[in-house]
Scaffold this active site. Structure first.
Site, PDB file in Angstrom:
ATOM      1  N   GLN A  58      77.991  29.284  77.252  1.00 19.90           N
ATOM      2  CA  GLN A  58      77.792  30.420  76.241  1.00 19.90           C
ATOM      3  C   GLN A  58      76.377  30.428  75.660  1.00 19.90           C
ATOM      4  O   GLN A  58      75.789  31.641  75.273  1.00 19.90           O
ATOM      5  CB  GLN A  58      79.029  30.378  75.104  1.00 19.90           C
ATOM      6  CG  GLN A  58      80.586  30.734  75.507  1.00 19.90           C
ATOM      7  CD  GLN A  58      81.047  29.521  75.920  1.00 19.90           C
ATOM      8  OE1 GLN A  58      80.666  28.443  76.539  1.00 19.90           O
ATOM      9  NE2 GLN A  58      82.388  29.599  75.642  1.00 19.90           N
ATOM     10  N   ASP A  90      85.332  28.358  64.776  1.00 22.71           N
ATOM     11  CA  ASP A  90      86.544  28.697  65.010  1.00 22.71           C
ATOM     12  C   ASP A  90      87.881  28.626  63.928  1.00 22.71           C
ATOM     13  O   ASP A  90      88.791  29.381  63.953  1.00 22.71           O
ATOM     14  CB  ASP A  90      86.922  28.207  66.409  1.00 22.71           C
ATOM     15  CG  ASP A  90      86.157  28.700  67.304  1.00 22.71           C
ATOM     16  OD1 ASP A  90      85.254  28.218  67.482  1.00 22.71           O
ATOM     17  OD2 ASP A  90      86.464  29.880  68.000  1.00 22.71           O
ATOM     18  N   ASN A 125      84.566  24.098  66.093  1.00 16.91           N
ATOM     19  CA  ASN A 125      83.860  24.900  66.589  1.00 16.91           C
ATOM     20  C   ASN A 125      83.532  24.318  68.099  1.00 16.91           C
ATOM     21  O   ASN A 125      84.235  23.323  68.415  1.00 16.91           O
ATOM     22  CB  ASN A 125      82.652  25.120  65.996  1.00 16.91           C
ATOM     23  CG  ASN A 125      81.527  26.152  66.543  1.00 16.91           C
ATOM     24  OD1 ASN A 125      82.140  27.176  66.734  1.00 16.91           O
ATOM     25  ND2 ASN A 125      80.435  25.997  66.746  1.00 16.91           N
ATOM     26  N   LYS A 126      82.800  25.088  69.005  1.00 23.57           N
ATOM     27  CA  LYS A 126      82.624  24.872  70.265  1.00 23.57           C
ATOM     28  C   LYS A 126      82.276  23.477  70.484  1.00 23.57           C
ATOM     29  O   LYS A 126      81.731  22.757  69.759  1.00 23.57           O
ATOM     30  CB  LYS A 126      81.603  25.661  70.878  1.00 23.57           C
ATOM     31  CG  LYS A 126      81.275  25.609  72.186  1.00 23.57           C
ATOM     32  CD  LYS A 126      82.459  25.682  73.185  1.00 23.57           C
ATOM     33  CE  LYS A 126      83.326  26.994  72.929  1.00 23.57           C
ATOM     34  NZ  LYS A 126      84.366  27.112  73.926  1.00 23.57           N
ATOM     35  N   ALA A 156      85.336  33.631  67.484  1.00 25.56           N
ATOM     36  CA  ALA A 156      86.601  33.796  66.989  1.00 25.56           C
ATOM     37  C   ALA A 156      86.674  35.245  66.107  1.00 25.56           C
ATOM     38  O   ALA A 156      87.746  35.642  66.478  1.00 25.56           O
ATOM     39  CB  ALA A 156      86.571  32.890  65.808  1.00 25.56           C
ATOM     40  N   ARG A 211      95.001  31.981  72.747  1.00 22.42           N
ATOM     41  CA  ARG A 211      94.408  30.998  72.595  1.00 22.42           C
ATOM     42  C   ARG A 211      95.043  30.237  71.297  1.00 22.42           C
ATOM     43  O   ARG A 211      94.805  30.963  70.257  1.00 22.42           O
ATOM     44  CB  ARG A 211      92.817  31.525  72.573  1.00 22.42           C
ATOM     45  CG  ARG A 211      92.338  31.597  73.947  1.00 22.42           C
ATOM     46  CD  ARG A 211      90.756  31.927  73.830  1.00 22.42           C
ATOM     47  NE  ARG A 211      89.772  30.686  74.015  1.00 22.42           N
ATOM     48  CZ  ARG A 211      88.704  30.762  73.885  1.00 22.42           C
ATOM     49  NH1 ARG A 211      88.119  31.564  73.521  1.00 22.42           N
ATOM     50  NH2 ARG A 211      88.148  29.309  74.030  1.00 22.42           N
TER      51      ARG A 211
HETATM   52  O1  MRU Z   1      85.497  29.597  73.543  1.00 20.78           O
HETATM   53  P1  MRU Z   1      84.527  30.521  72.679  1.00 20.78           P
HETATM   54  O2  MRU Z   1      83.366  31.198  73.500  1.00 20.78           O
HETATM   55  O3  MRU Z   1      85.596  31.506  72.194  1.00 20.78           O
HETATM   56  O4  MRU Z   1      83.737  29.512  71.499  1.00 20.78           O
HETATM   57  C1  MRU Z   1      83.328  30.215  70.596  1.00 20.78           C
HETATM   58  C2  MRU Z   1      82.834  29.585  69.433  1.00 20.78           C
HETATM   59  O5  MRU Z   1      82.945  28.214  69.448  1.00 20.78           O
HETATM   60  C3  MRU Z   1      81.924  30.031  68.447  1.00 20.78           C
HETATM   61  O6  MRU Z   1      81.183  29.381  67.906  1.00 20.78           O
HETATM   62  C4  MRU Z   1      82.772  30.719  67.369  1.00 20.78           C
HETATM   63  O7  MRU Z   1      84.125  31.288  67.884  1.00 20.78           O
HETATM   64  C5  MRU Z   1      82.358  31.230  66.227  1.00 20.78           C
HETATM   65  S1  MRU Z   1      81.693  33.277  66.878  1.00 20.78           S
HETATM   66  C6  MRU Z   1      81.215  33.881  65.535  1.00 20.78           C
END
Ligand code: MRU
Length: 344
Positions: free
Chosen positions: A196, A237, A247-248, A48, A89
C-alpha cells in the site's frame, strides 16, 4: 484532488479499484451487497475510514434492494445485509461503528414508510462521509502543530485520501502543509505484502506534488539511524482504551525503531477509530490473510509454491511506544487510559 476514493450516485457506489493502482485507474460501480462485501474483503476499497463510509453506503444499497412488500421483510433483509457487510474484515473498528450507526438510524425510523426510511439512510451515510472529510482536515491541522517547516516524516501503509473520503488521516498534514506553503518531505515504506505504501501512498502524494521518497520496509532503520527522519506518522485501524493501536503490519517494528532513535511516533486517529470497549490491544481481533499474498507479488511467485506462511495483516503497537494520538478533537498524550476518556 483529481480522483475520488468513493462516490455514491443514483443508488450506486463508485469506487476507485485500489488493487489496480498505480498501473490502472479504473472506477467500478457497486449496486449489490455481495459486490460491496467483495470490494472490502479484497481491498479494492480499503483503509479504516473508507471501509466505514463504504459500509454505510452498503447499508443504503441493502435498503434499496430490500423487499418492499412488508416492513418486516424489509428490515429482516436490511439487518442481514448489514451483518454480512460487517463480516468482511475484522480489525478496523470503523466498519462496525458505521454499520451500528446505520442500524440505529434505521431503528429510529421504524414508524416511517419505507421510501422515507431509505431517504433517511442515504442522508445518514452522506453525513458519515462529510464528517469523515471534516475529521481528516482537523487531524491535519492538529498534526501540523507538531511539525516544523523542513521536517521529514516517515509513514507506513496508506492512510491517505485513498483510505478515507478525503485528505486521509496520516497524510492529511502533507496536503495541508502544501496548501500553506510549508515544506514537508515524506519517506513512504513499501508495506509488504500488499504494497500500500509503494502503490498507493507514493501514487497519491507524488500526484499532488508532495516530495515523497519510497523505501523498502527493511530500510526504515537505516534512514532513522542516519538522522533523516523527524517524526513517524501512521494511521490506525483500532485504538484500545489504553492507547494500544492496531495498524498495518510493520507499524509495531517502526514504533520500536522510533523509540530507539528518539523519534516521535504520532498516530493520526479519527475518533470513530477509538474503541473504548477494547481494554487493551489484546482485545483487538487481528485479521490473517491468504498465504498467496506473501508467496506472490502481483501474481508472480516469489517463494516456493507450498511454503508455510504466516500473514497477519495488522499488528498492535503498545501505548508505551506512542508519543501522541492526534484526533480531530485534539492531541492526546499519555497516560492514554486517562486522557482518551476525556475525548468523549
Ligand atoms: O489493509 P488495509 O490497506 O485496509 O490497511 C490500512 C491501514 O492499516 C491504514 O493505516 C489504516 O486503515 C488507517 S487509514 C486512514
Amino acid at each position: 484532488m483529481d480522483f475520488h476514493t468513493l462516490k455514491f450516485e443514483d443508488g450506486k457506489l463508485s469506487i476507485l479499484d485500489q488493487t489496480l493502482l498505480p498501473g490502472e485507474e479504473r472506477y467500478i460501480e457497486l449496486d449489490n451487497i455481495q459486490d460491496v462485501y467483495d470490494a472490502i474483503k479484497t481491498l479494492k476499497l480499503r483503509g479504516a475510514p473508507a471501509i466505514g463510509v463504504g459500509a454505510a453506503y452498503g447499508a443504503v444499497i441493502a435498503a434499496l434492494n430490500a423487499p418492499k412488500d412488508s416492513k418486516e421483510a424489509f428490515f429482516e433483509y436490511f439487518y442481514n445485509c448489514c451483518d454480512f457487510i460487517a463480516s468482511s474484515r475484522p480489525t478496523a473498528v470503523n466498519l462496525f461503528w458505521a454499520i451500528r450507526r446505520m442500524k440505529q438510524k434505521a431503528d429510529s425510523m421504524k414508524a416511517m414508510d419505507i421510501e422515507h426510511i431509505i431517504e433517511g439512510l442515504e442522508a445518514e451515510a452522506r453525513l458519515i462521509e462529510k464528517e469523515d472529510e471534516e475529521i481528516n482536515y482537523k487531524i491535519g491541522e492538529n498534526m501540523l502543530g507538531l511539525l516544523k517547516d523542513g521536517d521529514t516524516v516517515l509513514t507506513h501503509c496508506n492512510a491517505g485520501a485513498l483510505a478515507t473520503s478525503r485528505y486521509g488521516t496520516a497524510l492529511s498534514v502533507f496536503y495541508l502543509a502544501k496548501q500553506k506553503g510549508i515544506n514537508l518531505k515524506v519517506y513512504a515504506d513499501e508495506t509488504r505484502p500488499l504494497g500500500q505504501g509503494a502503490r498507493l501512498t507514493a501514487w497519491e502524494l507524488s500526484r499532488s506534488g508532495i516530495d515523497v521518497t519510497l523505501i523498502c520496509d527493511n530500510m526504515a532503520a537505516m534512514v532513522m539511524s542516519q538522522g533523516k527522519i523527524n517524526a513517524v506518522i501512521v494511521g490506525c485501524d483500532r485504538i484500545a482504551a489504553n492507547g494500544d493501536t492496531a495498524n498495518k503490519i510493520g507499524t509495531l517494528g517502526l514504533s520500536v525503531l522510533a523509540k530507539h532513535y528518539g523519534i516521535p511516533l504520532y498516530i493520526a486517529a479519527p475518533t470513530p477509530s477509538i474503541d473504548m470497549e477494547c481494554k487493551s490491544g489484546k482485545d483487538i481481533p487481528i485479521e490473517e490473510r491468504d498465504a498467496l499474498e506473501v508467496r506472490t507479488i502481483k501474481g508472480i511467485q516469489v517463494a516456493p509454491e507450498n511454503i508455510k506462511v504466516y500473514n497477519p495483516a495488522f499488528d498492535v503497537t503498545p501505548a508505551d511506544n506512542i508519543t501522541a494520538i492526534v484526533t480531530e478533537k485534539g492531541i492526546v498524550y499519555p497516560p492514554f487510559e486517562i486522557n482518551l476518556k476525556k475525548l468523549s
